[in-house]
Design an enzyme around this catalytic site. Sequence first.
Site, short mmCIF file in Angstrom:
data_model
loop_
_atom_site.label_atom_id
_atom_site.label_comp_id
_atom_site.label_asym_id
_atom_site.label_seq_id
_atom_site.Cartn_x
_atom_site.Cartn_y
_atom_site.Cartn_z
N GLY A 180 0.80 -1.23 0.00
CA GLY A 180 0.00 0.00 0.00
C GLY A 180 0.83 1.27 0.00
N CYS A 201 -26.83 -9.84 -17.19
CA CYS A 201 -26.22 -9.58 -18.49
C CYS A 201 -27.20 -9.99 -19.59
CB CYS A 201 -24.91 -10.36 -18.63
SG CYS A 201 -24.18 -10.22 -20.28
N CYS A 252 -25.22 -13.02 -21.69
CA CYS A 252 -24.92 -14.34 -21.13
C CYS A 252 -25.78 -14.65 -19.91
CB CYS A 252 -23.44 -14.47 -20.79
SG CYS A 252 -22.97 -13.56 -19.30
N CYS A 311 -21.95 -7.76 -19.77
CA CYS A 311 -20.79 -7.89 -18.91
C CYS A 311 -19.70 -6.97 -19.41
CB CYS A 311 -20.23 -9.32 -18.97
SG CYS A 311 -21.27 -10.55 -18.20
N CYS A 327 -17.81 -13.04 -20.35
CA CYS A 327 -19.10 -13.14 -21.03
C CYS A 327 -19.03 -14.18 -22.16
CB CYS A 327 -19.48 -11.77 -21.59
SG CYS A 327 -21.21 -11.61 -22.05
#
Lengths: 267, 287, 227
Positions: B31, B240, B243, B265, B271
Site C-alpha cells: 500500500g 447480463c 450471457c 458484462c 461473457c
Amino acid sequence: MTLQDPFEFPQRTRAPDQPLLTVENLTKRYGPRIGCADVSFELYPGEVLGIVGESGSGKSTLLSCLAGHHCPDLGRISYDGRDVLAMSETDRRRLSRTDWAYVHQNPRDGLRMGVSAGGNVGERLMAVGARHYGQIRGRAVDWLGRVEIAADRIDDRPSAFSGGMQQRLQIARNLVTSPRLVFMDEPTGGLDVSVQARLLDLLRGLVRDLGLSVVIVTHDLAVVRLLAHRLMVMKGGRVVEQGLTDQVLDDPQHAYTQLLVSSVLQV
Amino acid sequence: MTDQAYNFAYLDEQTKRMIRRAILKGIAVPGYQVPFASREMPMPYGWGTGGVQVTAACLVPGDRLKVIDQGADDTTNAVSIRRFFQRTAGVGVTEATAEATVIQTRHRIPETPLAEGQILVYQVPIPEPLRFLEPRETETRKMHELEEYGLMHVKLYEDIARHGQIATSYAYPVKVEGRYVMDPSPIPRFDNPKLSGNPAIQLFGAGREQRIYALPPWTEAVSLDFEDHPFHATKAPHDCDLCGAKHSYLDEVITDDTGGRMFVCSDTDFCAGRRAKGHVGRLGEAA
Amino acid sequence: MIRIENLSKNFTLHNQGGAVIPVMGGATLTLGPGECVGLTGQSGAGKSTLMRMVYGNYLTAGGSLRVGDLDIATAEPRQIIALRRETLGYVSQFLRVVPRVPTLDVVAEPLLALGTPAGEARDRAATLLKRLNIPERLWTLSPTTFSGGEQQRVNIARGFAHAYPALLLDEPTASLDAANREVVLALIEEAKARGAAILGIFHDEAARSRVCDRLVDVTGFTPKAAA
C-alpha cells in the site's frame, strides 16, 4: 496504536497545582533579528493568558512556537509534564489535534472551505477514530448549537456563512475533541463589534464550563480585560511586564505598558 | 528500424532493474507509494504508461499476456498495448483470464478469480487517495507517514451528508493491512472486495505521477466506511443481456435513439466464456 | 481576615519624566471576621487606592497585606485569582461586563465560576435581583443599557451572589433610593452576621454609622511630603 473510544474522552485528572504548560527561555531568531527572546511563563489549568503588544512585538512568533508551527532556537516547552520540543512529530501532531486547539484570526485558515460545516466539526473526531456517521453528526449538531449555529446549516459550506459564523464554526471544529489547551490568534479581529461581544461571551462560557487553558494573542486591551486572567506585555520580542490582567492594565509598571494603556481611545 | 533494435520488452535492463526494485519495495510495504524514475514511453501519459513500465519489468519470454481496458480485450488501448509487447517482447498473448500469467488492466479486475502465480498490473492515473482533499504533496506524505487518515472519512462523510449514502463509486479507497490507505485505481467499487485476499500479485503503476505500489498475494484491503453506513459493492440491478450472468459488473449500452438499451458484462472474456458454455441472456443468441 | 501593616504605594510615571508620586505610606489596619470597617478621608486621600491594593488590582510598594492566609503583596497571579473567586468579593462603582450578556447571567457568573450548577446559580441570582427591585422583564437584557442606579444594583447583586468571607464595598449605597438603600444595608448586615469581614467606603453617613463597627481615616496614611 491504541484507539480509545473517540466519544469518551478520559476524565480529567484535575491537578490545578501543576502547571499545564511551562515555557522557559523561549527564543526564536530570524537571522540577526529577534522574533521573541527569553520568554518564560507557566499556564495552569483553567487559566487564560493574554499576550498583548504592537505589531512586530513577537507575540505571534511566540504563539507559533508554542503551537509547534515554528521551531524555537532555544528554550524549553513542557506540556503536562512532557517535553514538547523533544516529542516525536507523530506525538506532537496527535497532541495538536486532540489535546490542543488553534484558532486562527482568519477563519479561512482554520476551516476547510470546501467541506460542509458538519464535516468541518467532525474532522477531528474522525481523525481520532470515530467511525459512526450518526454519532459524528450528532456531536456536530451539538457543537453547532453550542456556538449558536442553527442545526439546519450543518450541510452548508462555510463559504455561505458570515464572518462571525465562520469564526464560531472554527471554534466548534477545534473544541469538539475537548482540548485542554487552546491557542488563539486575534480571534475577534476583523469582526463587527456586536459580533465580537457575542464571541467573547461564548469563549468565556466555554473556558469556564470546560476548564480550558487558553493563550490568546491580541492587540485589543478590551478583549483581554474581559477574557484573560493574566496578561503578558511584549515589546521588541521580549516580555516587558506580566501579571494579573486588571493589575497590569490599571497599575502598569513598565513605561511601554503605561504608554499602551494610555493610548487606548475611551468610548 | 526493426523490432530487434529494442531491448526485450522495450525498456533497457537498467531501467527494468530500477523498476523491479521499486516493485519489490512496494511488495514489502503493501500500500505504500514507492517513487520511481518513470521513463518516457512511446505513448501519451494517460494511456497506461505506468502500467506498461511495470508490465515490461515483470515480463519474461515464457509469459502469456492479457490486456484489458474497462474489462474488454478488444478496445483500442488494450489492443495497442498488447501489440506493443508482442512486438517488443515477443511474448504470447491471450484473452482468457485463466491462461494469462500477466494481466495489465485499466479500470477493472477480471470476473474470473485469479490464481497464485498470476500478476495483475493496474494503470493508475492519480495514486494519491488524499489528493482531492489535501493538494500539498509534502502534507499528504506526512499524513501517510503519521497515519493521519481522518480526512479520508471526511470525504465519505460529505458523500453521505450530500447524497444520503456513500456516492464514491470508483477509486474507492481501501486500508491495506491496517496501515496505508490506498487508491485502488479507478476500478468500480464493485471490484473492491476482489482486492482483498487475492492469490495473485497486484501491482499498481502511475507513470505521470511516478509511483508504484503493490498488494502481495493474500493481503487484506478493507474498503473505508462508517459503522452505520457500511461499504457495499454495487452494480447495475440487471442480469447480463448476452450471457445472463447475475453477479458480474455490467456496462450499459445504448442501442438506438428511442431509449433502447442493454446491459452486458464489462468483462468480455468472462461473457464469451459463459456463452460458449451455453448460457443465454435476454437478448443473446444461443451459441 | 484582612491584615495590613505599614503598607505603601507609589506611582512611577515613565512617560512624564519618570516622576515618582508617593500616594500612601505606613497604612496599617486589621479586620476580623464579622467586622465592618469604613474608610474615611478626603476625596483623593487614598481610600480607593487602598481597596484596590487589597483586591490585588494595584501593586504594593512596601509593607505587608494579608487576606486570609495569602500575602497579596507577594502572591502569584493565580493565587489572587483563586482568592477572588472563593474568598474576596469586590463591589466597585462601575459595572464591567461583556456586552449583550443577560443580567441574570451576569449576576450568576461568580457562582458559575465556582462550579455551582447553572440552575441553582440562576435561582440565587433571581432572588437577589428580585430583592434589589430589578424588574423581571429586564433580567434577560444586558445591564449595559440600564440606568446608573440599576447598574449599581446589578453590581451589588453580583457581589453578594457568593457568600465571600471577605468583601470590599466601594460606595455601595451611592445613587440608590431609600428602599434599595435599605435592601443593600440589610445585605451587608446579613453578610456580617454570617462572619464576613467587610471593608467599605461609604459617603452616606447614616449608612456608615449603621453598618460600620469602626472607621479608619486614610488621611493618616498619606505619605509625608517628599523631602
